[in-house]
Design a protein around this motif. Structure first.
Motif, PDB file in Angstrom:
ATOM      1  N   TYR A  28       0.846  -1.188   0.000  1.00  0.00           N
ATOM      2  CA  TYR A  28       0.000   0.000   0.000  1.00  0.00           C
ATOM      3  C   TYR A  28       0.884   1.241   0.000  1.00  0.00           C
ATOM      4  N   ARG A  29       0.548   2.187  -0.880  1.00  0.00           N
ATOM      5  CA  ARG A  29       1.261   3.474  -0.864  1.00  0.00           C
ATOM      6  C   ARG A  29       0.429   4.471  -0.069  1.00  0.00           C
ATOM      7  N   LEU A  30       1.006   4.943   1.054  1.00  0.00           N
ATOM      8  CA  LEU A  30       0.284   5.823   1.965  1.00  0.00           C
ATOM      9  C   LEU A  30       0.812   7.253   1.933  1.00  0.00           C
ATOM     10  N   GLY A  31       1.940   7.467   1.300  1.00  0.00           N
ATOM     11  CA  GLY A  31       2.523   8.792   1.160  1.00  0.00           C
ATOM     12  C   GLY A  31       3.485   8.790  -0.004  1.00  0.00           C
ATOM     13  N   ASN A  32       4.049   9.959  -0.354  1.00  0.00           N
ATOM     14  CA  ASN A  32       4.942  10.031  -1.508  1.00  0.00           C
ATOM     15  C   ASN A  32       6.153   9.119  -1.356  1.00  0.00           C
ATOM     16  N   GLN A  33       6.680   8.993  -0.146  1.00  0.00           N
ATOM     17  CA  GLN A  33       7.818   8.110   0.108  1.00  0.00           C
ATOM     18  C   GLN A  33       7.470   7.002   1.101  1.00  0.00           C
ATOM     19  N   ARG A  34       6.199   6.772   1.343  1.00  0.00           N
ATOM     20  CA  ARG A  34       5.813   5.782   2.343  1.00  0.00           C
ATOM     21  C   ARG A  34       5.030   4.636   1.709  1.00  0.00           C
ATOM     22  N   TYR A  35       5.605   3.443   1.788  1.00  0.00           N
ATOM     23  CA  TYR A  35       4.957   2.221   1.325  1.00  0.00           C
ATOM     24  C   TYR A  35       4.853   1.266   2.506  1.00  0.00           C
ATOM     25  N   GLU A  36       3.772   0.532   2.583  1.00  0.00           N
ATOM     26  CA  GLU A  36       3.562  -0.397   3.692  1.00  0.00           C
ATOM     27  C   GLU A  36       3.170  -1.759   3.154  1.00  0.00           C
ATOM     28  N   LYS A  37       3.795  -2.816   3.694  1.00  0.00           N
ATOM     29  CA  LYS A  37       3.481  -4.188   3.290  1.00  0.00           C
ATOM     30  C   LYS A  37       2.462  -4.785   4.257  1.00  0.00           C
ATOM     31  N   ASP A  38       1.521  -5.527   3.700  1.00  0.00           N
ATOM     32  CA  ASP A  38       0.493  -6.188   4.495  1.00  0.00           C
ATOM     33  C   ASP A  38       0.856  -7.665   4.618  1.00  0.00           C
ATOM     34  N   PHE A  39       1.335  -8.065   5.791  1.00  0.00           N
ATOM     35  CA  PHE A  39       1.800  -9.438   5.968  1.00  0.00           C
ATOM     36  C   PHE A  39       0.655 -10.411   6.240  1.00  0.00           C
ATOM     37  N   TYR A  40      -0.568  -9.910   6.355  1.00  0.00           N
ATOM     38  CA  TYR A  40      -1.732 -10.771   6.584  1.00  0.00           C
ATOM     39  C   TYR A  40      -2.571 -10.941   5.322  1.00  0.00           C
ATOM     40  N   ASN A  41      -2.216 -10.221   4.257  1.00  0.00           N
ATOM     41  CA  ASN A  41      -2.839 -10.388   2.945  1.00  0.00           C
ATOM     42  C   ASN A  41      -1.709 -10.542   1.939  1.00  0.00           C
ATOM     43  N   ILE A  42      -1.571 -11.752   1.421  1.00  0.00           N
ATOM     44  CA  ILE A  42      -0.438 -12.078   0.573  1.00  0.00           C
ATOM     45  C   ILE A  42      -0.919 -12.701  -0.739  1.00  0.00           C
ATOM     46  N   TYR A  43      -0.056 -12.637  -1.750  1.00  0.00           N
ATOM     47  CA  TYR A  43      -0.345 -13.310  -3.013  1.00  0.00           C
ATOM     48  C   TYR A  43      -0.036 -14.804  -2.880  1.00  0.00           C
ATOM     49  N   SER A  44      -0.748 -15.613  -3.634  1.00  0.00           N
ATOM     50  CA  SER A  44      -0.528 -17.053  -3.591  1.00  0.00           C
ATOM     51  C   SER A  44       0.845 -17.440  -4.141  1.00  0.00           C
ATOM     52  N   ALA A  45       1.403 -16.588  -4.985  1.00  0.00           N
ATOM     53  CA  ALA A  45       2.758 -16.758  -5.514  1.00  0.00           C
ATOM     54  C   ALA A  45       3.374 -15.367  -5.612  1.00  0.00           C
ATOM     55  N   THR A  46       4.649 -15.289  -5.907  1.00  0.00           N
ATOM     56  CA  THR A  46       5.273 -13.980  -6.049  1.00  0.00           C
ATOM     57  C   THR A  46       4.708 -13.274  -7.288  1.00  0.00           C
ATOM     58  N   PRO A  47       4.720 -11.943  -7.318  1.00  0.00           N
ATOM     59  CA  PRO A  47       4.269 -11.235  -8.530  1.00  0.00           C
ATOM     60  C   PRO A  47       4.999 -11.694  -9.784  1.00  0.00           C
ATOM     61  N   SER A  48       6.291 -11.992  -9.661  1.00  0.00           N
ATOM     62  CA  SER A  48       7.055 -12.477 -10.819  1.00  0.00           C
ATOM     63  C   SER A  48       6.456 -13.767 -11.366  1.00  0.00           C
ATOM     64  N   GLU A  49       6.150 -14.703 -10.485  1.00  0.00           N
ATOM     65  CA  GLU A  49       5.585 -15.995 -10.910  1.00  0.00           C
ATOM     66  C   GLU A  49       4.183 -15.821 -11.476  1.00  0.00           C
ATOM     67  N   MET A  50       3.350 -15.027 -10.807  1.00  0.00           N
ATOM     68  CA  MET A  50       1.975 -14.834 -11.270  1.00  0.00           C
ATOM     69  C   MET A  50       1.940 -14.183 -12.642  1.00  0.00           C
ATOM     70  N   ILE A  51       2.731 -13.128 -12.823  1.00  0.00           N
ATOM     71  CA  ILE A  51       2.683 -12.373 -14.083  1.00  0.00           C
ATOM     72  C   ILE A  51       3.334 -13.170 -15.208  1.00  0.00           C
ATOM     73  N   SER A  52       4.372 -13.917 -14.901  1.00  0.00           N
ATOM     74  CA  SER A  52       4.987 -14.773 -15.922  1.00  0.00           C
ATOM     75  C   SER A  52       3.993 -15.814 -16.425  1.00  0.00           C
ATOM     76  N   ASN A  53       3.320 -16.495 -15.507  1.00  0.00           N
ATOM     77  CA  ASN A  53       2.339 -17.512 -15.903  1.00  0.00           C
ATOM     78  C   ASN A  53       1.162 -16.889 -16.652  1.00  0.00           C
ATOM     79  N   ALA A  54       0.679 -15.734 -16.160  1.00  0.00           N
ATOM     80  CA  ALA A  54      -0.455 -15.076 -16.805  1.00  0.00           C
ATOM     81  C   ALA A  54      -0.101 -14.642 -18.226  1.00  0.00           C
ATOM     82  N   THR A  55       1.103 -14.103 -18.418  1.00  0.00           N
ATOM     83  CA  THR A  55       1.532 -13.652 -19.748  1.00  0.00           C
ATOM     84  C   THR A  55       1.677 -14.823 -20.700  1.00  0.00           C
ATOM     85  N   GLN A  56       2.278 -15.906 -20.228  1.00  0.00           N
ATOM     86  CA  GLN A  56       2.455 -17.085 -21.078  1.00  0.00           C
ATOM     87  C   GLN A  56       1.110 -17.661 -21.514  1.00  0.00           C
ATOM     88  N   GLN A  57       0.181 -17.792 -20.588  1.00  0.00           N
ATOM     89  CA  GLN A  57      -1.134 -18.345 -20.915  1.00  0.00           C
ATOM     90  C   GLN A  57      -1.913 -17.412 -21.836  1.00  0.00           C
TER      91      GLN A  57
END
Length: 222
Positions: free
Chosen positions: A80-109
Motif C-alpha cells: 500500500y502506498r500511503l505517502g509520496n515516500q511511504r509504502y507499507e506491506k500487508d503481511f496478513y494479505n499475501i499473493y498465492s505466488a510472487t508477482p514475478s511468478e503470477m505475471i509470468s504464468n499469466a503472460t504465457q497463458q
C-alpha cells in the motif's frame, strides 16, 4: 521475643506473601484466554483472455523469459502506498505466488491463447529461445494517498537470438494503468490489479501481433 527474632518473623511473612502473589499471578495468567493469531489470506492475480484468437503469424514459438519486479513490490505481501515516500506491506494479505511468478504464468497463458506465434512457452521449458519476451514490473501496489487506486506499470522487451550479429531488440513497450477501487479492502485491490494487468496484456497483444508480421529470421532456421 528478641528484636532479631521479630525481624526474622516479619521477613518470613513478607516472603510468604510475595510467593503467594507470584503464584496467584502465574495461575491467573495461565487461566486467561489465549488470543487466536490473525488469519493470513491469500490472493491470486489471474487474468483470462476471452477474445477470439488470431491466425498465427509465425510458425516459431515465443518464449516468455524472466520477469523482474522492482522493490518493494517483489514479495508476496500486498503493498500500500500511503505517502509520496511511504509504502507499507500487508503481511496478513499475501499473493498465492510472487508477482514475478503470477505475471509470468499469466503472460504465457494469455499469449498462448492469442495464437500470435505457433505457441508460447514458459521460461522453464527447454525449447530454444528464438524469440524471447522479457518483462519488467516497475509498479504493483495500491495507492491510497488521495483515492484508492490499483497501480500497475509493465515494460515488455521482445528480442531475437541472433549470435550478436545485429541488435537483438525487436521492440519495447511500456504501459501504466491506474484502476479506481470500490473501497479500501485487499479484495478490491486485487480485483483492480487483475483488471489493470488484463488491460495491459490486451493492449500489448496488438503490438506483438504487428511485430510478429515482420520478425527477423530465426537463428539457424532459414
Amino acid at each position: 521475643m528478641s528484636i532479631q527474632k521479630k525481624m526474622n518473623a516479619k521477613l518470613s511473612r513478607v516472603l510468604i506473601c510475595g510467593a503467594v502473589l507470584v503464584i496467584t499471578t502465574v495461575l491467573a495468567a495461565c487461566s486467561l484466554p489465549k488470543q487466536a493469531p490473525l488469519p493470513i489470506t491469500s490472493w491470486m492475480i489471474d487474468p483470462q483472455r476471452v477474445d477470439k484468437p488470431y491466425t498465427p503469424r509465425s510458425d516459431i514459438w515465443l518464449k516468455v523469459g524472466s520477469v523482474a519486479v522492482a522493490p518493494p513490490f517483489e514479495g508476496r505481501s500486498l503493498v500500500y502506498r500511503l505517502g509520496n515516500q511511504r509504502y507499507e506491506k500487508d503481511f496478513y494479505n499475501i499473493y498465492s505466488a510472487t508477482p514475478s511468478e503470477m505475471i509470468s504464468n499469466a503472460t504465457q497463458q494469455w499469449l498462448n491463447n492469442a495464437h500470435i506465434f505457433a505457441m508460447t512457452v514458459g521460461q522453464n521449458n527447454s525449447f530454444f529461445p528464438y524469440y524471447t519476451l522479457q518483462t519488467n514490473i516497475e509498479e504493483f501496489y495500491g495507492d491510497y494517498r488521495v483515492r484508492p487506486e490499483a497501480v500497475v506499470t509493465v515494460e515488455f522487451f521482445l528480442t531475437a537470438t541472433n549470435a550478436g550479429l545485429t541488435n537483438p531488440i525487436i521492440g519495447t513497450n511500456r504501459y501504466t494503468k491506474r484502476i479506481p477501487l470500490s473501497d479500501n479492502t485487499p479484495d478490491a485491490l486485487v480485483v483492480g490489479q487483475q483488471q489493470a494487468l488484463t488491460e495491459i496484456l490486451k493492449q500489448y497483444e496488438g503490438e506483438l501481433y504487428k511485430y510478429a508480421g515482420n520478425l527477423p529470421k530465426p537463428l539457424g532456421r532459414y
